[in-house]
Design a protein around this motif. Structure first.
Motif, PDB file in Angstrom:
ATOM      1  N   GLY A 223      -8.263  -2.346   4.808  1.00 33.79           N
ATOM      2  CA  GLY A 223      -7.540  -2.937   2.965  1.00 33.79           C
ATOM      3  C   GLY A 223      -7.000  -3.753   3.639  1.00 33.79           C
ATOM      4  O   GLY A 223      -5.876  -4.473   2.115  1.00 33.79           O
ATOM      5  N   ARG A 226      -6.015  -6.435   0.183  1.00 35.44           N
ATOM      6  CA  ARG A 226      -4.414  -6.338  -0.387  1.00 35.44           C
ATOM      7  C   ARG A 226      -3.558  -7.054  -0.422  1.00 35.44           C
ATOM      8  O   ARG A 226      -2.901  -6.765  -0.738  1.00 35.44           O
ATOM      9  CB  ARG A 226      -4.196  -4.295  -0.463  1.00 35.44           C
ATOM     10  N   PRO A 309      -4.170   1.994  -0.448  1.00 32.52           N
ATOM     11  CA  PRO A 309      -2.948   1.330  -2.267  1.00 32.52           C
ATOM     12  C   PRO A 309      -2.365   2.704  -2.339  1.00 32.52           C
ATOM     13  O   PRO A 309      -2.642   3.308  -1.775  1.00 32.52           O
ATOM     14  CB  PRO A 309      -4.322   1.770  -2.774  1.00 32.52           C
ATOM     15  N   GLY A 310      -1.842   1.762  -4.077  1.00 35.38           N
ATOM     16  CA  GLY A 310      -0.688   3.138  -4.022  1.00 35.38           C
ATOM     17  C   GLY A 310       0.181   3.388  -3.952  1.00 35.38           C
ATOM     18  O   GLY A 310       0.881   4.356  -3.648  1.00 35.38           O
TER      19      GLY A 310
END
Length: 316
Positions: A223, A226, A309-310
């Protein structure tokens, strides 16, 4: 709250009077560019306009980015070598330097570098950052005709990643203009160099590559794409709005600049995630002050293993 690095006249006089003018000049030994604080402090002793001019000449002939360095130089160089360090605290040498250059500019007594006779061949300097300007001055003072080639639309390089509240852009422009005042130094913007060696076939006798290190160190975790690279964020904070909760991975000077910039630009909460504890981070006292004054949270002994994410968290 920020601390003004430019000293008042009373503060400047106090610091000048504290100097012992050591014969050994340990402060000069601690300077990476061999500038001598003992000499520019002695020159400024009486604080008249002529004294300020002599002091600025001592600074700028050794370091053509003297004003910039005065505002940004960490305390581990000349200041750490001050003979007062073991007694009542070292002189605030970077602040003294920044103040003397600022006063010389305000009084209109900034010195000029004496142009060397143009006896050398053409040399290309690739990159118009601080290293490029430093190389250009050294070469120009040896008689070379120097052309600084910069692919971007402005000179300054990594200087533009230092937050403006720490390094005003008008000061950057005036220090760079000091170098460009030399008749045998020219700046060519919008000139991309893909193969520096090819310049040798274009009439240049030599090429100095000063493009800097722009490739960020990868975390190597899932990730990671990101997150925003620190220098990318600092180069244009407005392009990456940071609101809500923001995490900054790292505990060095760049991490502090990112954290403080995000907080100043509206982030509700900023947390630095670092391997070190706050007391172990490689930061100056000024940087530690900024962390505390902007209420940046610091979590030490933390290793980031993934960026998910999120989570409602922006990551730098």
């Amino acid at each position: 709250m920020t601390h003004n690095p430019i000293l008042t006249d009373a503060q400047l006089k106090r610091e000048l009077d504290r100097c012992e003018y050591c014969a050994e000049k340990p402060c000069k030994d601690g300077c990476p560019v061999d500038c001598s604080p003992a000499d520019f402090i002695m020159a400024a002793k009486l604080m008249a306009a002529a004294d300020i001019q002599r002091a600025a000449a001592e600074i700028m002939t050794a370091n053509p980015l003297g004003g910039i360095c005065g505002l940004t130089c960490p305390d581990r160089f000349c200041q750490a070598r001050c003979s007062h360090a073991r007694f009542d605290g070292p002189l605030e040498i970077p602040a003294i330097q920044a103040t003397l250059v600022a006063k010389a500019k305000a009084l209109g007594v900034m010195p000029r570098l004496t142009p060397a006779a143009a006896t050398g061949p053409r040399v290309a300097v690739v990159g118009a950052g601080p290293a490029g300007f430093g190389a250009a001055v050294v070469l120009a003072q040896r008689g070379y005709q120097v052309e600084i080639l910069e692919r971007g639309a402005q000179a300054g390089g990594a200087l533009h990643t230092i937050p403006e509240h720490r390094l005003p852009r008008d000061l950057v422009a005036s220090d760079l203009a000091f170098t460009l005042a030399l008749p045998n130094v020219t700046l060519k913007l919008g000139t991309e160099v893909r193969d520096p060696a090819a310049l040798l076939a274009q009439g240049y006798a030599g090429v100095v590559v000063t493009t800097g290190l722009w490739q960020p160190i990868a975390l190597g975790v899932p990730g990671e794409a990101r997150a925003v690279a620190g220098l990318t964020y600092l180069a244009d904070p407005a392009a990456v709005p940071m609101t809500g909760r923001v995490a900054v991975v790292g505990g060095g000077a760049t991490a502090v600049d990112c954290a403080v910039t995000a907080k100043r630009r509206g982030a509700d909460l900023v947390e630095m995630l670092a391997l070190e504890k706050l007391s172990e981070m490689p930061l100056t006292q000024k940087e530690l002050r900024e962390v505390m004054e902007h209420a940046v949270q610091v979590s030490g002994r933390v290793r980031v293993t993934a960026i998910l994410p999120g989570a409602g968290l922006r990551t730098i």
